[in-house]
Enzyme design. Sequence first.
Site, PDB file in Angstrom:
ATOM      1  N   THR A 155       0.853  -1.194   0.000  1.00 35.27           N
ATOM      2  CA  THR A 155       0.000   0.000   0.000  1.00 35.27           C
ATOM      3  C   THR A 155       0.891   1.247   0.000  1.00 35.27           C
ATOM      4  OG1 THR A 155      -1.793  -1.145   1.122  1.00 35.27           O
ATOM      5  CG2 THR A 155      -1.789   1.260   1.286  1.00 35.27           C
ATOM      6  N   ASN A 164      -5.160 -10.074  -7.788  1.00 44.39           N
ATOM      7  CA  ASN A 164      -5.342 -10.730  -6.488  1.00 44.39           C
ATOM      8  C   ASN A 164      -6.655 -11.487  -6.381  1.00 44.39           C
ATOM      9  OD1 ASN A 164      -5.889  -7.812  -6.630  1.00 44.39           O
ATOM     10  ND2 ASN A 164      -6.913  -8.098  -4.671  1.00 44.39           N
ATOM     11  N   GLN A 194       1.092 -10.211  -5.926  1.00 42.39           N
ATOM     12  CA  GLN A 194       0.525 -11.568  -6.025  1.00 42.39           C
ATOM     13  C   GLN A 194       1.307 -12.462  -6.983  1.00 42.39           C
ATOM     14  OE1 GLN A 194      -1.818 -12.672  -4.055  1.00 42.39           O
ATOM     15  NE2 GLN A 194      -2.717 -10.790  -3.227  1.00 42.39           N
ATOM     16  N   SER A 230       5.074  -7.084  -1.227  1.00 40.03           N
ATOM     17  CA  SER A 230       4.610  -7.147   0.152  1.00 40.03           C
ATOM     18  C   SER A 230       5.064  -8.478   0.752  1.00 40.03           C
ATOM     19  CB  SER A 230       3.086  -7.054   0.162  1.00 40.03           C
ATOM     20  OG  SER A 230       2.619  -7.125   1.477  1.00 40.03           O
ATOM     21  N   HIS A 277       3.965 -10.159   3.400  1.00 45.85           N
ATOM     22  CA  HIS A 277       3.025 -11.107   4.023  1.00 45.85           C
ATOM     23  C   HIS A 277       2.282 -11.984   3.024  1.00 45.85           C
ATOM     24  CE1 HIS A 277      -1.006  -8.955   3.617  1.00 45.85           C
ATOM     25  NE2 HIS A 277      -0.209  -7.927   3.409  1.00 45.85           N
ATOM     26  N   THR A 310      12.906   4.587  11.007  1.00 44.35           N
ATOM     27  CA  THR A 310      13.818   3.526  11.451  1.00 44.35           C
ATOM     28  C   THR A 310      13.437   2.212  10.783  1.00 44.35           C
ATOM     29  OG1 THR A 310      14.026   4.651  13.560  1.00 44.35           O
ATOM     30  CG2 THR A 310      14.695   2.331  13.507  1.00 44.35           C
ATOM     31  N   CYS A 312     -11.477  -6.865   2.659  1.00 41.19           N
ATOM     32  CA  CYS A 312     -11.531  -5.417   2.869  1.00 41.19           C
ATOM     33  C   CYS A 312     -11.458  -5.129   4.354  1.00 41.19           C
ATOM     34  CB  CYS A 312     -12.753  -4.795   2.206  1.00 41.19           C
ATOM     35  SG  CYS A 312     -14.275  -5.247   2.974  1.00 41.19           S
TER      36      CYS A 312
END
Length: 375
Positions: free
Chosen positions: A72, A139, A167, A187, A189, A225, A312
């Site tokens: 994002t 996705n 994806q 991303s 995750h 950081t 969502c």
Amino acid sequence: MDKKTYLDYNATAPTRPEVVRAVCEGLQAPHNASSVHSFGREGRKMVERAREQVAALIGTPANQVIFNSGATEGNNTVLHHFKDERILVSAIEHPSVLKALENIETIPVHKNGTLDLDALETALKEKPTALVSLMLVNNETGVIQPVAEAGALAHKYGSLFHCDAVQAAGRIPINMAILGIDFLTLSAHKIGGPQGVGALALGICGITPTLLHGGGQEKQARAGTENVAGITGFGLAAELAKNELSSYTAKYSALQSPLENALCKINNLKIHGQNTSRIANTTLLSLPGASSETLLIALDLEGIAVSNGSACSSGRVQPSHVLKAMGASDEETTSAIRISTGWNTTQNDIDRFIKVWQNITDRLKASPRRRGSNA
Ligand code: PMP
């Protein structure tokens, strides 16, 4: 309930145990990667190793990878850099692209879920465009997009090219140079890494989009950081995904094909993007007459986690903008279910899903308010 079956990897993958261990280890010491003392230097080493691991997954030099908080942020960073210029994106992008700015123009997709390259070229011919954005894998449908072709068109008309590869990473080979990508977002995750970590990788265009200013972290490209433990986990997840890449399609097709065959035998349903180039872990189906919500809840009660398309934040079930863009009917849109598999999915999970699906849909057929339709 003794057994849970997780089939929602496109929303987030379970963190791999090796990654959990690496993240926990990374949290054991105060690793500010900008500090000059030994703790800081150790943190710096961990970040740079992870940079090599992530870069290797996308075929790019490590010094072109900027760590951030996820896709994002990556998508917003790139689009905001061009906020005063013309931006074209596909109509099926993730909301972090579609909603990053107000003045974005969308390019339609074909019924099979792939970008309409003719429409893109027509739009590019119309007036100067600063940026084109197209995801590599959708996705919701898993449909693989014509990224190399779209990138070539963007460059032909003097535009830069961004690709959300969230994806696709770890599922199909990615080489930024070969695909002609100027900016690529990832991303952690989605590949078994921790949440809240991602990367923006830069191609050869020489532009470094920067959203967060402050301390000079990430060579001034992303202040804040560094999340050393998270980045370490991301690096390891990227390495594990890369090691498994060559066997990915065979492994997941062996789960996907029997699953889809079985479901099509049970019900008269539609699998979106079925005859298109599609990633092997994703099946987006519609069961006309049923409601996504009813199906999701019934599956959840049996301990099976799937999605209606895209997760969502509110947890509310919303009709898919992707299916709408593909010209799906309201009935198809409101009855969609996405099954997505990943590193810890077994044949037993698939068998269990098929069995439970059969029971649920038999029950819905038998009920007077047929299939719980809310359409
Ligand atoms: N792009 C795509 C295609 C995604 O699937 C997601 C996650 N659903 C994102 C971007 C956003 O990623 P993150 O969760 O890292 O912000």
